[in-house]
Design a protein around this motif. Structure first.
Motif, PDB file in Angstrom:
ATOM      1  N   VAL A  77       4.507  10.270   2.552  1.00 31.63           N
ATOM      2  CA  VAL A  77       3.666  10.027   1.374  1.00 31.63           C
ATOM      3  C   VAL A  77       4.459   9.276   0.308  1.00 31.63           C
ATOM      4  CG1 VAL A  77       2.377  11.144  -0.502  1.00 31.63           C
ATOM      5  CG2 VAL A  77       2.190  12.015   1.846  1.00 31.63           C
ATOM      6  N   ILE A  78       5.690   9.704   0.086  1.00 31.64           N
ATOM      7  CA  ILE A  78       6.566   9.037  -0.889  1.00 31.64           C
ATOM      8  C   ILE A  78       6.728   7.569  -0.515  1.00 31.64           C
ATOM      9  CG2 ILE A  78       8.944   8.925  -1.781  1.00 31.64           C
ATOM     10  CD1 ILE A  78       7.379  11.258  -2.925  1.00 31.64           C
ATOM     11  N   SER A  79       6.955   7.298   0.760  1.00 32.25           N
ATOM     12  CA  SER A  79       7.156   5.922   1.221  1.00 32.25           C
ATOM     13  C   SER A  79       5.931   5.057   0.962  1.00 32.25           C
ATOM     14  CB  SER A  79       7.483   5.899   2.718  1.00 32.25           C
ATOM     15  OG  SER A  79       8.704   6.535   2.965  1.00 32.25           O
ATOM     16  N   VAL A  80       4.763   5.557   1.314  1.00 35.78           N
ATOM     17  CA  VAL A  80       3.529   4.779   1.131  1.00 35.78           C
ATOM     18  C   VAL A  80       3.281   4.504  -0.350  1.00 35.78           C
ATOM     19  CG1 VAL A  80       1.005   4.867   1.365  1.00 35.78           C
ATOM     20  CG2 VAL A  80       2.462   5.511   3.293  1.00 35.78           C
ATOM     21  N   ILE A  81       3.424   5.512  -1.170  1.00 30.46           N
ATOM     22  CA  ILE A  81       3.188   5.330  -2.606  1.00 30.46           C
ATOM     23  C   ILE A  81       4.205   4.348  -3.191  1.00 30.46           C
ATOM     24  CG2 ILE A  81       3.193   6.472  -4.863  1.00 30.46           C
ATOM     25  CD1 ILE A  81       2.039   8.966  -3.446  1.00 30.46           C
ATOM     26  N   ALA A  82       5.455   4.454  -2.786  1.00 30.38           N
ATOM     27  CA  ALA A  82       6.493   3.543  -3.292  1.00 30.38           C
ATOM     28  C   ALA A  82       6.198   2.101  -2.882  1.00 30.38           C
ATOM     29  CB  ALA A  82       7.867   3.964  -2.783  1.00 30.38           C
ATOM     30  N   ILE A  83       5.813   1.895  -1.642  1.00 32.41           N
ATOM     31  CA  ILE A  83       5.502   0.541  -1.161  1.00 32.41           C
ATOM     32  C   ILE A  83       4.316  -0.037  -1.927  1.00 32.41           C
ATOM     33  CG2 ILE A  83       4.575  -0.739   0.821  1.00 32.41           C
ATOM     34  CD1 ILE A  83       6.373   1.161   2.571  1.00 32.41           C
ATOM     35  N   ILE A  84       3.278   0.762  -2.110  1.00 32.75           N
ATOM     36  CA  ILE A  84       2.106   0.283  -2.855  1.00 32.75           C
ATOM     37  C   ILE A  84       2.499  -0.091  -4.281  1.00 32.75           C
ATOM     38  CG2 ILE A  84      -0.109   1.000  -3.863  1.00 32.75           C
ATOM     39  CD1 ILE A  84      -0.560   2.595  -1.227  1.00 32.75           C
ATOM     40  N   PHE A  85       3.311   0.746  -4.920  1.00 29.72           N
ATOM     41  CA  PHE A  85       3.714   0.462  -6.294  1.00 29.72           C
ATOM     42  C   PHE A  85       4.521  -0.831  -6.392  1.00 29.72           C
ATOM     43  CE2 PHE A  85       6.484   0.731 -10.004  1.00 29.72           C
ATOM     44  CZ  PHE A  85       5.568   1.024 -10.995  1.00 29.72           C
ATOM     45  N   VAL A  86       5.498  -1.003  -5.517  1.00 34.78           N
ATOM     46  CA  VAL A  86       6.336  -2.212  -5.552  1.00 34.78           C
ATOM     47  C   VAL A  86       5.481  -3.461  -5.311  1.00 34.78           C
ATOM     48  CG1 VAL A  86       8.199  -3.441  -4.372  1.00 34.78           C
ATOM     49  CG2 VAL A  86       8.491  -1.032  -4.990  1.00 34.78           C
ATOM     50  N   ILE A  87       4.588  -3.408  -4.344  1.00 36.42           N
ATOM     51  CA  ILE A  87       3.701  -4.548  -4.079  1.00 36.42           C
ATOM     52  C   ILE A  87       2.797  -4.812  -5.276  1.00 36.42           C
ATOM     53  CG2 ILE A  87       1.755  -5.345  -2.665  1.00 36.42           C
ATOM     54  CD1 ILE A  87       3.155  -3.924  -0.279  1.00 36.42           C
ATOM     55  N   ALA A  88       2.268  -3.750  -5.859  1.00 35.54           N
ATOM     56  CA  ALA A  88       1.390  -3.899  -7.032  1.00 35.54           C
ATOM     57  C   ALA A  88       2.126  -4.562  -8.184  1.00 35.54           C
ATOM     58  CB  ALA A  88       0.845  -2.528  -7.457  1.00 35.54           C
ATOM     59  N   ARG A  89       3.371  -4.154  -8.420  1.00 36.52           N
ATOM     60  CA  ARG A  89       4.125  -4.746  -9.528  1.00 36.52           C
ATOM     61  C   ARG A  89       4.465  -6.202  -9.235  1.00 36.52           C
ATOM     62  NH1 ARG A  89       1.790  -3.013 -12.814  1.00 36.52           N
ATOM     63  NH2 ARG A  89       3.056  -4.363 -14.083  1.00 36.52           N
ATOM     64  N   ALA A  90       4.736  -6.530  -7.969  1.00 35.31           N
ATOM     65  CA  ALA A  90       4.999  -7.926  -7.609  1.00 35.31           C
ATOM     66  C   ALA A  90       3.743  -8.766  -7.795  1.00 35.31           C
ATOM     67  CB  ALA A  90       5.500  -8.013  -6.171  1.00 35.31           C
ATOM     68  N   LEU A  91       2.598  -8.252  -7.376  1.00 29.75           N
ATOM     69  CA  LEU A  91       1.336  -8.978  -7.557  1.00 29.75           C
ATOM     70  C   LEU A  91       1.048  -9.215  -9.039  1.00 29.75           C
ATOM     71  CD1 LEU A  91      -0.996  -7.306  -4.910  1.00 29.75           C
ATOM     72  CD2 LEU A  91      -0.228  -9.692  -4.951  1.00 29.75           C
ATOM     73  N   THR A 122      -1.011  -0.060  -9.387  1.00 30.81           N
ATOM     74  CA  THR A 122      -0.126   0.731 -10.243  1.00 30.81           C
ATOM     75  C   THR A 122      -0.801   2.037 -10.648  1.00 30.81           C
ATOM     76  OG1 THR A 122       0.967  -1.256 -11.075  1.00 30.81           O
ATOM     77  CG2 THR A 122       1.147   0.734 -12.439  1.00 30.81           C
ATOM     78  N   LEU A 123      -2.029   1.937 -11.124  1.00 37.63           N
ATOM     79  CA  LEU A 123      -2.768   3.134 -11.521  1.00 37.63           C
ATOM     80  C   LEU A 123      -2.955   4.078 -10.337  1.00 37.63           C
ATOM     81  CD1 LEU A 123      -4.395   4.810 -13.540  1.00 37.63           C
ATOM     82  CD2 LEU A 123      -6.387   3.397 -12.962  1.00 37.63           C
ATOM     83  N   GLY A 124      -3.330   3.523  -9.195  1.00 37.62           N
ATOM     84  CA  GLY A 124      -3.515   4.355  -8.003  1.00 37.62           C
ATOM     85  C   GLY A 124      -2.228   5.054  -7.593  1.00 37.62           C
ATOM     86  N   SER A 125      -1.111   4.339  -7.695  1.00 38.11           N
ATOM     87  CA  SER A 125       0.186   4.940  -7.370  1.00 38.11           C
ATOM     88  C   SER A 125       0.504   6.088  -8.313  1.00 38.11           C
ATOM     89  CB  SER A 125       1.296   3.888  -7.459  1.00 38.11           C
ATOM     90  OG  SER A 125       1.095   2.874  -6.517  1.00 38.11           O
ATOM     91  N   PHE A 126       0.241   5.882  -9.597  1.00 33.90           N
ATOM     92  CA  PHE A 126       0.482   6.947 -10.579  1.00 33.90           C
ATOM     93  C   PHE A 126      -0.367   8.179 -10.259  1.00 33.90           C
ATOM     94  CE2 PHE A 126       1.965   4.485 -14.632  1.00 33.90           C
ATOM     95  CZ  PHE A 126       3.127   4.144 -13.996  1.00 33.90           C
ATOM     96  N   LEU A 127      -1.655   7.947 -10.046  1.00 28.24           N
ATOM     97  CA  LEU A 127      -2.560   9.069  -9.806  1.00 28.24           C
ATOM     98  C   LEU A 127      -2.235   9.780  -8.496  1.00 28.24           C
ATOM     99  CD1 LEU A 127      -5.931   7.509 -11.022  1.00 28.24           C
ATOM    100  CD2 LEU A 127      -4.441   9.114 -12.251  1.00 28.24           C
ATOM    101  N   ALA A 128      -1.959   9.015  -7.450  1.00 30.35           N
ATOM    102  CA  ALA A 128      -1.624   9.622  -6.157  1.00 30.35           C
ATOM    103  C   ALA A 128      -0.325  10.412  -6.257  1.00 30.35           C
ATOM    104  CB  ALA A 128      -1.511   8.544  -5.081  1.00 30.35           C
ATOM    105  N   LEU A 129       0.676   9.826  -6.882  1.00 26.72           N
ATOM    106  CA  LEU A 129       1.963  10.502  -7.010  1.00 26.72           C
ATOM    107  C   LEU A 129       1.833  11.781  -7.832  1.00 26.72           C
ATOM    108  CD1 LEU A 129       4.989  10.477  -6.435  1.00 26.72           C
ATOM    109  CD2 LEU A 129       5.278   9.007  -8.448  1.00 26.72           C
ATOM    110  N   GLY A 130       1.204  11.674  -8.976  1.00 26.66           N
ATOM    111  CA  GLY A 130       1.000  12.857  -9.814  1.00 26.66           C
ATOM    112  C   GLY A 130       0.171  13.913  -9.119  1.00 26.66           C
ATOM    113  N   GLY A 131      -0.878  13.473  -8.432  1.00 25.82           N
ATOM    114  CA  GLY A 131      -1.749  14.418  -7.721  1.00 25.82           C
ATOM    115  C   GLY A 131      -1.028  15.130  -6.597  1.00 25.82           C
ATOM    116  N   PHE A 132      -0.312  14.362  -5.758  1.00 24.30           N
ATOM    117  CA  PHE A 132       0.433  14.983  -4.662  1.00 24.30           C
ATOM    118  C   PHE A 132       1.481  15.951  -5.195  1.00 24.30           C
ATOM    119  CE2 PHE A 132      -1.145  11.854  -1.581  1.00 24.30           C
ATOM    120  CZ  PHE A 132      -1.257  12.658  -0.454  1.00 24.30           C
ATOM    121  N   LEU A 133       2.175  15.556  -6.239  1.00 24.43           N
ATOM    122  CA  LEU A 133       3.214  16.427  -6.789  1.00 24.43           C
ATOM    123  C   LEU A 133       2.612  17.714  -7.334  1.00 24.43           C
ATOM    124  CD1 LEU A 133       6.178  16.852  -7.473  1.00 24.43           C
ATOM    125  CD2 LEU A 133       5.825  15.546  -9.568  1.00 24.43           C
TER     126      LEU A 133
END
Length: 138
Positions: A77-91, A122-133
């Motif tokens: 889960v950490i890996s997927v969220i991290a990848i999505i966040f990095v791609i989102a910030r690059a986009l 970015t928003l999805g990564s924040f919400l997913a990360l916070g929610g999972f945690l």
């Protein structure tokens, strides 16, 4: 407790992006002679916002990602969220490199889509990360 290695990889990529965006702002300032603010220069404004927006989001994300990785969130889960966040910030950074992506000018809608995907990623990564945690801590 585990060492947050996935967070470290994400942080390494993000800090290199941050450094590159910082250098681009500095080079533009040197070329334009605008030492403070934007001086009415839309290109400089875009570069400042690209740099600032990454700084606003990446630091908090990496801290929470590392906390999640060191506690209870599965590495997959950490890996997927991290990848999505990095791609989102690059986009988002790519989108903000153009007038159409930053100020809605005429041109390819790719940059508008990239900005939207970057923001929602970015928003999805924040919400997913916070929610999972939160769920895993409870």
């Amino acid at each position: 407790m585990t060492v947050p290695i996935i967070s470290a990889y994400a942080a390494a990529i993000l800090i290199m992006m941050q450094g590159l965006l910082m250098v681009l702002v500095g080079l533009h300032r040197a070329k334009s002679g605008v030492n403070l603010g934007v001086g009415g220069d839309l290109a400089l404004e875009r570069k400042i916002r690209r740099h600032g927006n990454l700084a606003e989001n990446a630091a908090l994300f990496i801290v929470v990602l590392a906390l999640a990785e060191m506690t209870v969130v599965p590495a997959s889960v950490i890996s997927v969220i991290a990848i999505i966040f990095v791609i989102a910030r690059a986009l988002h950074a790519i989108a903000m490199s153009t007038e159409v992506g930053s100020h809605g000018g005429e041109g390819s809608k790719f940059f508008v889509a990239a900005r939207v995907l970057g923001a929602f990623g970015t928003l999805g990564s924040f919400l997913a990360l916070g929610g999972f945690l939160l769920v895993n801590l409870l």
